[in-house]
Scaffold this motif. Structure first.
Motif, mmCIF file in Angstrom:
data_model
loop_
_atom_site.group_PDB
_atom_site.id
_atom_site.type_symbol
_atom_site.label_atom_id
_atom_site.label_comp_id
_atom_site.label_asym_id
_atom_site.label_seq_id
_atom_site.Cartn_x
_atom_site.Cartn_y
_atom_site.Cartn_z
ATOM 1 N N TRP A 198 0.733 -1.212 0.084
ATOM 2 C CA TRP A 198 0.024 -0.010 0.046
ATOM 3 C C TRP A 198 0.893 1.247 0.075
ATOM 4 O O TRP A 198 1.729 1.421 0.667
ATOM 5 N N ARG A 199 0.366 2.257 -0.746
ATOM 6 C CA ARG A 199 1.212 3.545 -0.785
ATOM 7 C C ARG A 199 0.302 4.515 -0.714
ATOM 8 O O ARG A 199 -0.986 4.238 -0.165
ATOM 9 N N GLY A 200 0.689 5.871 -0.859
ATOM 10 C CA GLY A 200 -0.115 7.166 -0.446
ATOM 11 C C GLY A 200 -1.630 7.004 -0.951
ATOM 12 O O GLY A 200 -2.494 7.310 -0.053
ATOM 13 N N PRO A 201 -1.917 6.717 -1.989
ATOM 14 C CA PRO A 201 -3.427 6.848 -2.493
ATOM 15 C C PRO A 201 -4.439 5.805 -1.779
ATOM 16 O O PRO A 201 -5.408 6.137 -0.836
ATOM 17 N N MET A 202 -3.712 4.711 -1.383
ATOM 18 C CA MET A 202 -4.551 3.633 -0.668
ATOM 19 C C MET A 202 -4.609 4.028 0.784
ATOM 20 O O MET A 202 -5.417 3.649 1.466
ATOM 21 N N LEU A 203 -3.499 4.343 1.476
ATOM 22 C CA LEU A 203 -3.406 4.624 2.783
ATOM 23 C C LEU A 203 -4.142 6.075 3.025
ATOM 24 O O LEU A 203 -4.881 5.708 4.057
ATOM 25 N N HIS A 204 -4.326 6.937 2.107
ATOM 26 C CA HIS A 204 -5.009 8.092 2.292
ATOM 27 C C HIS A 204 -6.624 7.589 2.332
ATOM 28 O O HIS A 204 -7.385 8.041 3.178
ATOM 29 N N ARG A 205 -7.147 6.620 1.422
ATOM 30 C CA ARG A 205 -8.347 6.332 1.062
ATOM 31 C C ARG A 205 -9.023 5.421 2.642
ATOM 32 O O ARG A 205 -9.797 5.751 3.040
ATOM 33 N N THR A 206 -7.769 4.538 3.065
ATOM 34 C CA THR A 206 -7.923 3.773 4.334
ATOM 35 C C THR A 206 -8.366 4.679 5.635
ATOM 36 O O THR A 206 -9.353 4.629 6.194
ATOM 37 N N VAL A 207 -7.409 5.570 5.874
ATOM 38 C CA VAL A 207 -7.884 6.826 6.906
ATOM 39 C C VAL A 207 -8.973 7.649 6.766
ATOM 40 O O VAL A 207 -9.809 7.609 7.870
ATOM 41 N N GLN A 208 -8.950 7.757 5.547
ATOM 42 C CA GLN A 208 -10.421 8.581 5.323
ATOM 43 C C GLN A 208 -11.632 7.805 5.617
ATOM 44 O O GLN A 208 -12.652 8.211 6.405
ATOM 45 N N GLN A 209 -11.659 6.660 5.284
ATOM 46 C CA GLN A 209 -12.718 5.529 5.457
ATOM 47 C C GLN A 209 -13.071 5.193 6.985
ATOM 48 O O GLN A 209 -13.895 5.315 7.574
ATOM 49 N N PHE A 210 -11.885 5.132 7.492
ATOM 50 C CA PHE A 210 -11.967 5.155 9.112
ATOM 51 C C PHE A 210 -12.670 6.271 9.938
ATOM 52 O O PHE A 210 -13.447 6.051 10.736
ATOM 53 N N LEU A 211 -12.470 7.431 9.206
ATOM 54 C CA LEU A 211 -12.982 8.709 9.944
ATOM 55 C C LEU A 211 -14.611 8.980 9.425
ATOM 56 O O LEU A 211 -15.243 9.825 9.943
ATOM 57 N N THR A 212 -14.654 8.365 8.150
ATOM 58 C CA THR A 212 -16.198 8.664 7.509
ATOM 59 C C THR A 212 -17.135 7.371 7.551
ATOM 60 O O THR A 212 -18.529 7.652 8.151
ATOM 61 N N ASP A 213 -16.711 6.251 7.428
ATOM 62 C CA ASP A 213 -17.282 5.049 7.560
ATOM 63 C C ASP A 213 -17.737 4.533 8.829
ATOM 64 O O ASP A 213 -18.692 3.773 8.703
ATOM 65 N N VAL A 214 -16.785 4.598 9.665
ATOM 66 C CA VAL A 214 -17.114 4.176 10.908
ATOM 67 C C VAL A 214 -17.925 5.044 11.949
ATOM 68 O O VAL A 214 -17.560 6.457 12.037
ATOM 69 N N PHE A 215 -18.767 4.613 12.515
ATOM 70 C CA PHE A 215 -19.768 5.337 13.306
ATOM 71 C C PHE A 215 -19.494 5.023 14.843
ATOM 72 O O PHE A 215 -19.548 4.301 15.437
ATOM 73 N N PHE A 216 -18.855 6.206 15.072
ATOM 74 C CA PHE A 216 -18.453 6.364 16.457
ATOM 75 C C PHE A 216 -19.570 6.961 17.479
ATOM 76 O O PHE A 216 -19.292 6.858 18.734
ATOM 77 N N GLY A 217 -20.497 7.503 17.055
ATOM 78 C CA GLY A 217 -21.087 8.273 17.642
ATOM 79 C C GLY A 217 -20.777 9.552 18.288
ATOM 80 O O GLY A 217 -19.708 10.006 17.750
ATOM 81 N N ASP A 218 -21.432 9.971 19.249
ATOM 82 C CA ASP A 218 -21.052 11.403 19.957
ATOM 83 C C ASP A 218 -19.683 10.908 20.963
ATOM 84 O O ASP A 218 -19.729 10.359 21.852
ATOM 85 N N LEU A 219 -18.488 11.644 20.443
ATOM 86 C CA LEU A 219 -17.116 11.222 21.353
ATOM 87 C C LEU A 219 -16.899 12.663 22.104
ATOM 88 O O LEU A 219 -17.096 13.504 21.417
ATOM 89 N N ASP A 220 -16.199 12.414 23.257
ATOM 90 C CA ASP A 220 -15.540 13.756 23.692
ATOM 91 C C ASP A 220 -14.196 13.798 23.147
ATOM 92 O O ASP A 220 -13.661 14.792 22.980
ATOM 93 N N VAL A 221 -13.468 12.643 22.813
ATOM 94 C CA VAL A 221 -11.957 12.397 22.321
ATOM 95 C C VAL A 221 -12.096 11.614 21.334
ATOM 96 O O VAL A 221 -12.403 10.403 21.728
#
Length: 382
Positions: A198-221
């Motif tokens: 994995w290089r730049g584009p795949m790594l970027h997409r993976t991190v972005q999906q962690f932040l957008t597709d994963v439902f954390f709900g309301d977080l303090d931190v």
């Protein structure tokens, strides 16, 4: 209120282990009958094969049995219809569009990156223990393992191999360990499999999906365990989360502190704010009082001073100096963070104090829009 209503009230307050909200609020409680001391409770699970089904069944049974007059409980488990799941996901999003990154500059969630210049300084161990210590204070905490090539957070938190997020339609619910909602690429790989090419584009997409597709709900931190150095992921997260705060982890030795300074400077170049330095593997005291500085001294203070030296830089304090501790290592190997397994250990006390400092540090409002309006003068005011 009749007996069935009392049972419904008790059962409805049972929290879903993954969503962390009462199952009554999530419309998971269906028909309830209560006659001659026998309660029958019908529960709709979110999906077929729900990994939390045994926990939910046990908690529901216990809640129903706690009602005066109930001597026997039958719990019947079903599954939500597609329409019910759709209504649930819309309720959870609370009007937000799907796949929208919820941790922008206007979010009430503090985003804290834990970074280091080089590997092997115990950054992930510090991150895992800090997350658990913050959750123990009653905060809602999420943890993203962004060290895609060298992920270790699932093991440090004791998340069993093969554990994957639960999917409810297009929502991905992160596993919860010690009160911390956690996501890692390690949850999507077969045992022993590695991320190699994995290089730049795949790594970027993976991190972005962690932040957008994963439902954390309301977080303090939200803590993000960064990979060591200043490579592709550091640059990607700098683009996605330029408002994030940064904790820099180093050891006392110069070989680690020199590159840790560069890590903090690169984060600052993206607009992120370095809030402090954590020195790990610091001097420890033997039972006879002898102090052993196995990795030298002064590295953490050196990093903090260097990152504070710029004329336009905020003061960067040395927030914690965590002593070298066999129990800290053992807790990581066992998947039980030392702040829980041995809270009186010197390293555990230091990390707990670090959590106190982090949670009580005010968040900067620079560049952040605030919900206020300015009253304009009218003719009657003149």
């Amino acid at each position: 209120m009749n007996l069935a209503d009392l049972v419904r009230q008790a059962v409805g307050a049972v929290p879903d282990p993954e969503l962390r909200r009462p199952i009554g609020e999530l419309d998971m409680v269906r028909e309830i009958t209560a006659e001659d001391g026998h309660a029958v409770v019908d529960i709709a699970l979110t999906i077929v094969g729900c990994p939390a089904s045994d926990r939910i069944e046990a908690d529901v049974r216990r809640a129903a049995a706690s009602v005066d007059g109930i001597t026997d409980v039958t719990v019947e488990l079903g599954v939500m219809t597609p329409a019910e799941r759709k209504a649930l996901t819309e309720k959870l999003r609370d009007g937000r569009p799907a796949r929208q990154m919820p941790f922008g500059p206007d979010s009430l969630t503090r985003v804290i990156l834990v970074s280091s210049g080089k590997g092997g300084v115990g950054k992930s161990t510090i991150t895992a223990n800090l997350a658990v210590a913050l959750a123990a204070q009653g905060l809602a905490v999420g943890l993203v393992d962004a060290d895609v090539h060298g992920f270790s957070i699932p093991g440090l938190l004791g998340i069993p191999a093969g554990t994957q997020p639960t999917r409810i339609d297009d929502l991905m619910l992160p596993p919860v360990a010690h009160g911390v909602k956690t996501i890692s690429i390690g949850m999507f790989l077969r045992d022993g499999e590695a991320v190699v090419a994995w290089r730049g584009p795949m790594l970027h997409r993976t991190v972005q999906q962690f932040l957008t597709d994963v439902f954390f709900g309301d977080l303090d931190v939200l803590l993000i365990d960064m990979p060591p150095g200043t490579g592709d992921i550091a640059i990607s997260i700098g683009q996605i989360l330029p408002h994030a705060e940064v904790l820099v982890v180093t050891t006392p030795q110069s070989a680690a502190s020199d590159v840790a300074i560069r890590s903090g400077l690169v984060a600052r170049q993206t607009g992120q704010r370095v809030i402090g330095v954590v020195e790990n593997m610091a001097a420890f005291t033997l039972p006879d009082g002898t102090v052993v500085d196995l990795f030298g001294t002064g590295g953490g203070a050196e990093v903090a001073a260097a990152l504070s030296a710029s004329d336009d830089a905020d003061d960067v304090p040395l927030m914690a100096s965590v002593p070298l501790s066999p129990a800290l290592r053992a807790g990581g190997d066992a998947g039980i963070p030392i702040v829980l397994s041995d809270p009186d250990d010197a390293a555990a006390r230091t990390i707990t104090a670090l959590a106190d400092r982090v949670s009580h540090r005010s968040r900067g409002l620079s560049g952040r829009s605030l919900p206020m309006s300015v009253a304009r003068p009218t003719a009657s005011d003149s």
